[in-house]
Enzyme design. Structure first.
Site, PDB file in Angstrom:
ATOM      1  N   GLN A  61       6.492  -3.398   6.543  1.00 35.16           N
ATOM      2  CA  GLN A  61       6.762  -2.243   7.401  1.00 35.16           C
ATOM      3  C   GLN A  61       5.852  -2.251   8.632  1.00 35.16           C
ATOM      4  O   GLN A  61       6.289  -1.886   9.734  1.00 35.16           O
ATOM      5  CB  GLN A  61       6.577  -0.962   6.583  1.00 35.16           C
ATOM      6  N   CYS A 103       5.426  -5.802   1.463  1.00 34.12           N
ATOM      7  CA  CYS A 103       5.699  -4.385   1.233  1.00 34.12           C
ATOM      8  C   CYS A 103       5.242  -3.521   2.419  1.00 34.12           C
ATOM      9  O   CYS A 103       5.901  -3.505   3.443  1.00 34.12           O
ATOM     10  CB  CYS A 103       5.065  -3.940  -0.083  1.00 34.12           C
ATOM     11  N   PHE A 104       4.123  -2.808   2.302  1.00 28.56           N
ATOM     12  CA  PHE A 104       3.625  -2.040   3.439  1.00 28.56           C
ATOM     13  C   PHE A 104       3.379  -2.976   4.623  1.00 28.56           C
ATOM     14  O   PHE A 104       3.611  -2.619   5.779  1.00 28.56           O
ATOM     15  CB  PHE A 104       2.329  -1.325   3.045  1.00 28.56           C
ATOM     16  N   GLY A 146       1.957   5.393   1.065  1.00 26.76           N
ATOM     17  CA  GLY A 146       2.055   6.258   2.233  1.00 26.76           C
ATOM     18  C   GLY A 146       3.184   5.899   3.182  1.00 26.76           C
ATOM     19  O   GLY A 146       3.977   4.987   2.956  1.00 26.76           O
ATOM     20  N   HIS A 202       7.654  -7.717  -4.023  1.00 29.78           N
ATOM     21  CA  HIS A 202       6.373  -8.223  -4.525  1.00 29.78           C
ATOM     22  C   HIS A 202       6.505  -9.612  -5.140  1.00 29.78           C
ATOM     23  O   HIS A 202       6.807  -9.738  -6.327  1.00 29.78           O
ATOM     24  CB  HIS A 202       5.801  -7.255  -5.557  1.00 29.78           C
ATOM     25  N   GLU A 240       4.139 -11.584  -5.893  1.00 25.35           N
ATOM     26  CA  GLU A 240       3.047 -11.872  -6.845  1.00 25.35           C
ATOM     27  C   GLU A 240       3.445 -11.469  -8.259  1.00 25.35           C
ATOM     28  O   GLU A 240       3.040 -12.103  -9.230  1.00 25.35           O
ATOM     29  CB  GLU A 240       1.761 -11.169  -6.423  1.00 25.35           C
ATOM     30  N   ASN A 264       8.388  -1.810  -5.185  1.00 26.46           N
ATOM     31  CA  ASN A 264       7.754  -0.492  -5.238  1.00 26.46           C
ATOM     32  C   ASN A 264       7.621   0.015  -3.815  1.00 26.46           C
ATOM     33  O   ASN A 264       6.588  -0.148  -3.171  1.00 26.46           O
ATOM     34  CB  ASN A 264       6.377  -0.559  -5.902  1.00 26.46           C
ATOM     35  N   GLY A 312       0.821  -1.201   0.000  1.00 24.99           N
ATOM     36  CA  GLY A 312       0.000   0.000   0.000  1.00 24.99           C
ATOM     37  C   GLY A 312       0.856   1.253   0.000  1.00 24.99           C
ATOM     38  O   GLY A 312       2.078   1.197   0.179  1.00 24.99           O
ATOM     39  N   GLY A 331       9.127   3.281  -0.965  1.00 27.09           N
ATOM     40  CA  GLY A 331       9.946   4.438  -0.655  1.00 27.09           C
ATOM     41  C   GLY A 331      10.332   4.513   0.801  1.00 27.09           C
ATOM     42  O   GLY A 331      11.043   5.437   1.218  1.00 27.09           O
ATOM     43  N   PHE A 332       9.851   3.551   1.610  1.00 21.33           N
ATOM     44  CA  PHE A 332      10.167   3.480   3.031  1.00 21.33           C
ATOM     45  C   PHE A 332      10.731   2.097   3.335  1.00 21.33           C
ATOM     46  O   PHE A 332      10.533   1.146   2.571  1.00 21.33           O
ATOM     47  CB  PHE A 332       8.917   3.727   3.882  1.00 21.33           C
TER      48      PHE A 332
END
Length: 390
Positions: A273, A269-270, A243, A359, A361, A311, A241, A313-314
């Site tokens: 985190q 991913c998100f 943000g 990712h 998938e 993908n 996701g 950025g954090f």
């Protein structure tokens, strides 16, 4: 944050002057691509040479202006099978040399037409190599794309860019996630039930689980632990996701409840985190992030090096050189990026929970990491039913 005007003219007839303005004042001039108007977001670059349709429709790109490093984009057009969601999520699109003709048997329309129809403002004909090098040196930053016959003056455009919100501190998951729960049925015999918390999930993710006999209940980003356990899950999944993960206090609290119940857990991913924060680690913003389908990652549990799709950025701030103690048992960094040693995965050693930053998938490829869905299935196979659903 897009304002556009649309029409049915051909790409050649439609192309108008366009300007890309970075928040540090650098300017690139080109021609309009897609919708005409103005848009704002965070400028990031993607190194993939294929899979642009999956990139455009990935909810993780919400409020980002994507710069394609590959010079020639759009040659396979747009089809109705490959989108990862119901719409394009990128805030803007930057290409050097757009294809003049779509050439693929599945193509239904051109990429330019799709961008225009969905109101996505883009720019073409600029030196994307120079722009990418600038972002690598200076870091991802706010950007605006302006196109049309009547463009604002340079000072006005720069002021508008600097007024746009930054990605750091942005709470965006609920903006892209489903509002209502839905079910993706298992393909073939049903073996397990998984509750998937949608923080910006890609359509291929529940499909990959369904291929393995998993019935996936996709829940909104605001789902509570009660919502999760109402579907009587064998495992719980937290998706990718957009943000800043530092804003995701709600999902972090829910994940801690899942960890306390020792239900098999997988995050992407998100979701990685979120797991990092749930275990007590911090997160931080990368200078320019990892985006593309050619990122080398080592699975430290096997030593294998995989080429993977990214993908983000954090990243999670966890030690690479030791096993850490947490309220939920010991945890180690299971995967690491070989380009810069960024944490790319976490694994708990005392219960069935793990996550990766990339990712697996990867609909557009590569598929080196698809085994992670098998690993999740194996965890659900080995944990006693009463332990995971308590």
């Amino acid at each position: 944050m897009t304002t556009s005007t649309q029409g049915n003219a051909s790409q050649k007839e439609k192309a108008l002057p366009a300007v890309l303005v970075l928040e540090d004042g650098r300017v690139f001039r080109g021609r309009s691509y897609g919708a005409v108007g103005e848009t704002f977001g965070e400028a990031v670059f993607s190194t993939g040479m294929t899979g642009y349709q999956e990139t455009l429709t990935d909810p993780s790109y919400h409020r980002q202006v994507v710069v394609m490093t590959a010079p020639h984009v759009g040659n396979t057009g747009v089809n109705d099978e490959d989108p990862e969601s119901k719409r394009i999520w990128v805030a803007g699109y930057v290409v050097r040399d757009p294809a003049r003709v779509s050439s693929n048997w599945r193509a239904r329309r051109s990429l330019d037409e799709e961008l225009r129809d969905q109101g996505v403002v883009g720019i073409s004909g600029i030196d994307t190599r120079a722009l990418t090098r600038h972002l690598r040196e200076r870091g991802a930053m706010r950007v605006g794309i302006f196109s049309g016959n009547a463009l604002p003056d340079a000072g006005t455009m720069l002021a508008q860019v600097r007024q746009a919100p930054e990605m750091k501190g942005a709470d965006l998951a609920a903006e892209v996630a489903t509002k209502e729960a839905y079910v993706v049925p298992a393909i073939g015999e049903k073996k397990f039930t998984v509750a998937a918390v949608d923080l910006g999930i890609k359509g291929m993710t529940p499909h990959r689980m369904a291929e393995r006999g998993i019935e996936v209940h996709v829940l909104p980003a605001t789902a509570t632990a009660e919502d999760i356990y109402a579907v009587n899950p064998d495992g719980v999944f937290f998706s990718n996701g957009p943000g800043d993960p530092a804003t995701a206090d709600g999902p972090v609290a829910v994940m801690r409840e899942v960890l306390a119940r020792k239900t098999p857990l997988f995050g992407i991913c998100f979701g990685n985190q979120i797991l990092g924060r749930a275990l007590g680690f911090g997160t931080y913003k990368l200078k320019y992030g990892h985006r593309g389908i050619n990122q080398p990652v080592q699975d430290r549990t096997t030593g294998k090096v995989e080429v993977t799709a990214h993908n983000h950025g954090f990243a999670v701030d966890a030690p690479l050189d030791k096993v850490s103690e947490t309220p939920y048992g010991r945890v180690e960094v299971s995967h690491v990026c070989l380009n810069d040693n960024v944490v790319e995965g976490l694994q708990l050693l005392d219960q069935s929970a793990f996550s990766v930053q990339y990712h697996p998938e990867a609909a557009a490829g590569p598929h080196d990491a698809a085994y992670l869905f098998d690993r999740f299935t194996s965890l659900m196979n080995t944990v006693p039913m009463e332990g995971q659903r308590a």
